[in-house]
Design a protein around this motif. Structure first.
Motif, PDB file in Angstrom:
ATOM      1  N   PRO A   1     -58.367  25.847 -17.713  1.00  0.00           N
ATOM      2  CA  PRO A   1     -58.245  24.795 -17.222  1.00  0.00           C
ATOM      3  C   PRO A   1     -58.610  23.530 -17.924  1.00  0.00           C
ATOM      4  O   PRO A   1     -58.507  22.309 -17.743  1.00  0.00           O
ATOM      5  N   GLY A   2     -59.086  23.622 -19.260  1.00  0.00           N
ATOM      6  CA  GLY A   2     -59.743  22.578 -20.084  1.00  0.00           C
ATOM      7  C   GLY A   2     -58.416  21.505 -20.376  1.00  0.00           C
ATOM      8  O   GLY A   2     -58.937  20.337 -20.211  1.00  0.00           O
ATOM      9  N   LEU A   3     -57.512  21.786 -20.795  1.00  0.00           N
ATOM     10  CA  LEU A   3     -56.496  20.740 -21.154  1.00  0.00           C
ATOM     11  C   LEU A   3     -55.852  20.241 -19.655  1.00  0.00           C
ATOM     12  O   LEU A   3     -55.571  18.893 -19.778  1.00  0.00           O
ATOM     13  N   ASN A   4     -55.748  20.893 -18.807  1.00  0.00           N
ATOM     14  CA  ASN A   4     -55.394  20.373 -17.507  1.00  0.00           C
ATOM     15  C   ASN A   4     -56.420  19.196 -16.899  1.00  0.00           C
ATOM     16  O   ASN A   4     -55.858  18.022 -16.745  1.00  0.00           O
ATOM     17  N   LEU A   5     -57.674  19.399 -17.132  1.00  0.00           N
ATOM     18  CA  LEU A   5     -58.882  18.450 -16.910  1.00  0.00           C
ATOM     19  C   LEU A   5     -58.673  17.281 -17.948  1.00  0.00           C
ATOM     20  O   LEU A   5     -58.754  15.998 -17.458  1.00  0.00           O
ATOM     21  N   GLY A   6     -58.948  17.599 -19.174  1.00  0.00           N
ATOM     22  CA  GLY A   6     -58.844  16.615 -20.125  1.00  0.00           C
ATOM     23  C   GLY A   6     -57.806  15.525 -20.381  1.00  0.00           C
ATOM     24  O   GLY A   6     -57.948  14.388 -20.153  1.00  0.00           O
ATOM     25  N   LEU A   7     -56.557  16.272 -20.231  1.00  0.00           N
ATOM     26  CA  LEU A   7     -55.159  15.314 -20.312  1.00  0.00           C
ATOM     27  C   LEU A   7     -55.014  14.506 -19.154  1.00  0.00           C
ATOM     28  O   LEU A   7     -54.724  13.341 -19.392  1.00  0.00           O
ATOM     29  N   GLN A   8     -55.576  14.854 -17.986  1.00  0.00           N
ATOM     30  CA  GLN A   8     -55.374  14.172 -16.958  1.00  0.00           C
ATOM     31  C   GLN A   8     -56.425  13.077 -16.807  1.00  0.00           C
ATOM     32  O   GLN A   8     -56.431  11.886 -16.175  1.00  0.00           O
ATOM     33  N   ASP A   9     -57.702  13.364 -17.443  1.00  0.00           N
ATOM     34  CA  ASP A   9     -58.653  12.329 -17.915  1.00  0.00           C
ATOM     35  C   ASP A   9     -57.934  11.275 -18.599  1.00  0.00           C
ATOM     36  O   ASP A   9     -58.004  10.074 -18.099  1.00  0.00           O
ATOM     37  N   VAL A  10     -57.285  11.205 -19.392  1.00  0.00           N
ATOM     38  CA  VAL A  10     -56.679  10.594 -20.346  1.00  0.00           C
ATOM     39  C   VAL A  10     -55.456   9.552 -19.439  1.00  0.00           C
ATOM     40  O   VAL A  10     -55.479   8.381 -19.584  1.00  0.00           O
ATOM     41  N   LEU A  11     -54.653  10.423 -18.845  1.00  0.00           N
ATOM     42  CA  LEU A  11     -53.714   9.518 -17.847  1.00  0.00           C
ATOM     43  C   LEU A  11     -54.260   8.809 -17.119  1.00  0.00           C
ATOM     44  O   LEU A  11     -53.742   7.655 -16.538  1.00  0.00           O
ATOM     45  N   ASN A  12     -55.585   9.058 -16.521  1.00  0.00           N
ATOM     46  CA  ASN A  12     -56.137   8.274 -15.315  1.00  0.00           C
ATOM     47  C   ASN A  12     -56.722   7.040 -16.104  1.00  0.00           C
ATOM     48  O   ASN A  12     -56.665   5.911 -15.581  1.00  0.00           O
ATOM     49  N   LEU A  13     -57.260   7.129 -17.150  1.00  0.00           N
ATOM     50  CA  LEU A  13     -57.801   6.011 -17.845  1.00  0.00           C
ATOM     51  C   LEU A  13     -56.888   5.105 -18.705  1.00  0.00           C
ATOM     52  O   LEU A  13     -57.200   3.773 -18.533  1.00  0.00           O
ATOM     53  N   GLY A  14     -55.899   5.661 -19.100  1.00  0.00           N
ATOM     54  CA  GLY A  14     -55.157   4.907 -20.119  1.00  0.00           C
ATOM     55  C   GLY A  14     -54.665   3.693 -19.663  1.00  0.00           C
ATOM     56  O   GLY A  14     -54.828   2.479 -20.324  1.00  0.00           O
ATOM     57  N   TRP A  15     -53.820   3.854 -18.257  1.00  0.00           N
ATOM     58  CA  TRP A  15     -53.088   2.822 -17.961  1.00  0.00           C
ATOM     59  C   TRP A  15     -54.421   1.480 -17.401  1.00  0.00           C
ATOM     60  O   TRP A  15     -54.169   0.263 -17.204  1.00  0.00           O
ATOM     61  N   LYS A  16     -55.661   2.006 -17.035  1.00  0.00           N
ATOM     62  CA  LYS A  16     -56.425   0.825 -16.469  1.00  0.00           C
ATOM     63  C   LYS A  16     -57.101   0.150 -17.799  1.00  0.00           C
ATOM     64  O   LYS A  16     -57.447  -0.961 -17.644  1.00  0.00           O
ATOM     65  N   LEU A  17     -57.543   0.915 -18.967  1.00  0.00           N
ATOM     66  CA  LEU A  17     -57.645   0.296 -19.930  1.00  0.00           C
ATOM     67  C   LEU A  17     -56.696  -0.886 -20.349  1.00  0.00           C
ATOM     68  O   LEU A  17     -56.948  -2.080 -20.797  1.00  0.00           O
ATOM     69  N   ALA A  18     -55.357  -0.613 -20.417  1.00  0.00           N
ATOM     70  CA  ALA A  18     -54.269  -1.602 -20.720  1.00  0.00           C
ATOM     71  C   ALA A  18     -54.369  -2.564 -19.988  1.00  0.00           C
ATOM     72  O   ALA A  18     -54.181  -3.799 -20.129  1.00  0.00           O
ATOM     73  N   ALA A  19     -54.660  -2.298 -18.519  1.00  0.00           N
ATOM     74  CA  ALA A  19     -54.790  -3.363 -17.597  1.00  0.00           C
ATOM     75  C   ALA A  19     -55.824  -4.439 -17.928  1.00  0.00           C
ATOM     76  O   ALA A  19     -55.666  -5.556 -17.793  1.00  0.00           O
ATOM     77  N   ALA A  20     -56.928  -3.836 -18.326  1.00  0.00           N
ATOM     78  CA  ALA A  20     -57.972  -4.577 -18.451  1.00  0.00           C
ATOM     79  C   ALA A  20     -57.754  -5.549 -20.127  1.00  0.00           C
ATOM     80  O   ALA A  20     -57.932  -6.743 -20.135  1.00  0.00           O
ATOM     81  N   ILE A  21     -57.084  -4.842 -20.755  1.00  0.00           N
ATOM     82  CA  ILE A  21     -56.901  -5.593 -22.255  1.00  0.00           C
ATOM     83  C   ILE A  21     -55.714  -6.834 -21.839  1.00  0.00           C
ATOM     84  O   ILE A  21     -55.640  -7.788 -22.448  1.00  0.00           O
ATOM     85  N   ASN A  22     -54.930  -6.295 -20.911  1.00  0.00           N
ATOM     86  CA  ASN A  22     -53.716  -7.420 -20.760  1.00  0.00           C
ATOM     87  C   ASN A  22     -54.126  -8.196 -19.830  1.00  0.00           C
ATOM     88  O   ASN A  22     -53.173  -9.232 -19.470  1.00  0.00           O
ATOM     89  N   GLY A  23     -55.356  -8.412 -19.401  1.00  0.00           N
ATOM     90  CA  GLY A  23     -55.708  -9.411 -18.528  1.00  0.00           C
ATOM     91  C   GLY A  23     -55.493  -9.359 -16.921  1.00  0.00           C
ATOM     92  O   GLY A  23     -55.895 -10.046 -16.450  1.00  0.00           O
ATOM     93  N   TRP A  24     -54.917  -8.246 -16.401  1.00  0.00           N
ATOM     94  CA  TRP A  24     -54.644  -8.112 -14.840  1.00  0.00           C
ATOM     95  C   TRP A  24     -55.333  -7.272 -14.031  1.00  0.00           C
ATOM     96  O   TRP A  24     -54.896  -6.999 -12.976  1.00  0.00           O
TER      97      TRP A  24
END
Length: 515
Positions: free
Chosen positions: A313-336
């Motif tokens: 289960p390790g990569l299933n869990l970790g890589l989906q952490d990344v996919l969950n967080l990545g677009w949210k960080l981008a939204a914060a940096i891009n100001g929306w």
């Protein structure tokens, strides 16, 4: 030097984070302590929803070396008990075999193609925060320096410096009831059956690769990755090591396998200069960070959670952490990013980590020795003959039982918060798969042809939302708003009153105010 995001750790999670951020036109800098990519064998593939999630980025095709949809596994195991998945209507337990070093090679290629900066031989040594910035102290080939970023992502493993420097607790338990040994070896006929990858072990019978064999003395697992080259893992219950135990040898691994299986599996050094990658450890950790965020710093993967590897289960869990967080960080940096969006990383992913720790500990218990466990396994095996039980276990292992909060008031459509299925669509540009619409890493509003009026409600968000009108054989809703990570933020059912207002509310809740 200043950048958008610093990523600590160049394993699969860190590399995928670099891809996600660069896909959103950000400037991530990835720091990896090792000067060259590690060659030691680690994970052997991907299991669960992550295979589909990576297909929604086009990466599953790279990993598999072929085009087309991933295929769910017809069978699997839970605690070394067989799972027959062939008759499930919605089997989400996908499996994609790929050695981790090849996965990292392909992810690094993707990250560099997208413009991410990867610094090998650069080790993060300390983290500090002030106001809305993070400072990373780095030791590089030419000395020490500082990197200042808006955010920092710790993908630096179970011994994470990022987690420790941020004062994040890592509670859990350590099971010391066994000794595990693993390595990469050659196994020859007649024990190795040519052309099948199977082993015929005297006293134990014929064993299939990628399965677990549990005995009263321990557990044995193996896989074949090229003819004659096997990856072997063996656990011995209630075993202990002398204090002066020296480096592990192939002979020690072979003796442990003999002890567990009761039959001999002759082994030798692997061919062609391949590393033996011999490893010995006592016990296993199940631990989870008490929080995944501290200010502008976030944890993903093993930095946030460690657990038994049983069930993969390790990569299933970790890589989906990344996919969950990545677009949210981008939204914060891009100001929306709307208020509270970054906090949803903790509220969404921490419970998922808890469930993975729960089911890996349950599987470890089922593998344990003793007549009571044997009786429990017999009962559990009977339960797994019930299709509903098998489906529940398969969804648990796949991470397909996730339903995120919708951040909206009132009743939500049944699809809201769940995974968006890979529908076959006909759009104005021809035939398409849902997976293909998400490959740019942007949110998608999918409007079915009979309800095109809803498309206009999203026009003010066109800088961050792709609107697609399509037809499909059985539309699941009038319209569906899909987050960049593949989960449904909002959906409208047939004749839902106030659908346009509900859509605009969901757009603001997840994607901020319009331009």
């Amino acid at each position: 030097m200043t950048t958008d995001v610093v990523i600590a750790g160049g394993g699969p999670n860190g590399l995928l984070m670099a891809c996600e951020l660069a896909l959103a036109d950000l400037r991530p800098v990835l720091l990896e302590r090792l000067p060259q990519r590690a060659t030691e064998p680690k994970a052997n593939g991907l299991v669960g929803r992550v295979v589909q999630a990576l297909d929604y980025r086009g990466l599953a095709e790279r990993f598999a070396g072929r085009a087309g949809r991933p295929v769910p596994a017809p069978r699997f195991q839970f605690g070394a008990l067989p799972l027959d998945l062939s008759s499930l209507d919605n089997n989400a337990l996908y499996a994609l075999p790929i050695p981790q070093r090849r996965m990292e090679e392909l992810l690094e290629q993707c990250a560099r193609e997208l413009g991410a900066e990867i610094r090998r031989g650069h080790e993060l040594t300390a983290v500090s925060q002030e106001a809305d910035l993070v400072t990373a102290d780095v030791r590089g080939p030419h000395g020490r320096y500082e990197l200042i970023a808006k955010f920092l992502v710790g993908a630096d493993g179970g011994h994470s410096i990022v987690r420790k420097d941020c004062g994040i607790d890592f509670p859990g338990v350590t099971d010391r009831g066994f000794v595990s040994r693993s390595g990469q070896v050659s196994i020859h006929p007649p024990v190795a059956i040519p052309g099948t990858g199977e082993l015929d072990v005297p006293g134990a019978g014929r064993l299939r690769p990628a399965t677990f064999t549990r005995t009263e003395n321990g557990m044995f697992a193996f896989g074949m990755f090229q003819p004659g080259l096997y990856r072997v893992a063996v656990y011995e219950w209630a075993s202990s090591l002398p204090e002066d135990a020296g480096p592990m040898s192939v002979e020690e691994l072979q003796a442990a396998v003999r002890q567990v299986l009761g039959g001999d599996v002759p082994m030798s050094e692997p061919p062609g200069g391949e590393p033996t990658a011999l490893r010995r450890s006592t016990g296993a950790n199940s631990r989870q960070a008490d929080r995944y965020r501290e200010g502008q710093v976030f944890l993903v993967g093993d930095a946030a959670h460690v657990h038994s590897g049983v069930g993969g289960p390790g990569l299933n869990l970790g890589l989906q952490d990344v996919l969950n967080l990545g677009w949210k960080l981008a939204a914060a940096i891009n100001g929306w990013a709307p208020e509270g969006l970054l906090d949803t990383y903790q509220s969404e992913r921490h419970p998922v980590g808890q469930r993975v720790i729960m089911h890996t500990r349950a599987q470890t218990a089922l593998l344990s020795p003793g007549p009571n466990i044997t009786a429990l396994r017999e009962l559990f095996g009977e339960l797994l003959r019930e299709q509903a039980v098998t489906a529940h276990i398969a969804d648990l292992m796949a991470g397909a039982d996730i339903r995120y909060d919708t951040r909206t008031d009132g009743p939500a459509h049944a699809m809201a918060g769940t995974w968006m299925p890979d529908l076959a669509l006909h759009t104005g540009n021809g035939q398409a798969r849902m997976a293909e619409l998400l490959r740019p890493g942007r949110a998608v509003l999918l409007v079915f042809a009979a309800h095109t009026g809803l498309a206009g409600a999203a026009k003010d968000w066109s800088d961050r939302i792709d609107v697609v009108t399509a037809t499909t054989s059985e539309p699941p809703a009038d319209a569906v708003l899909i987050r960049p990570d593949g989960y449904v933020a909002w959906a409208a059912g047939s004749g839902t009153p106030g659908s346009a207002d509900g859509l605009r509310h969901a757009l603001r809740a997840w994607f901020g105010d319009p331009v």
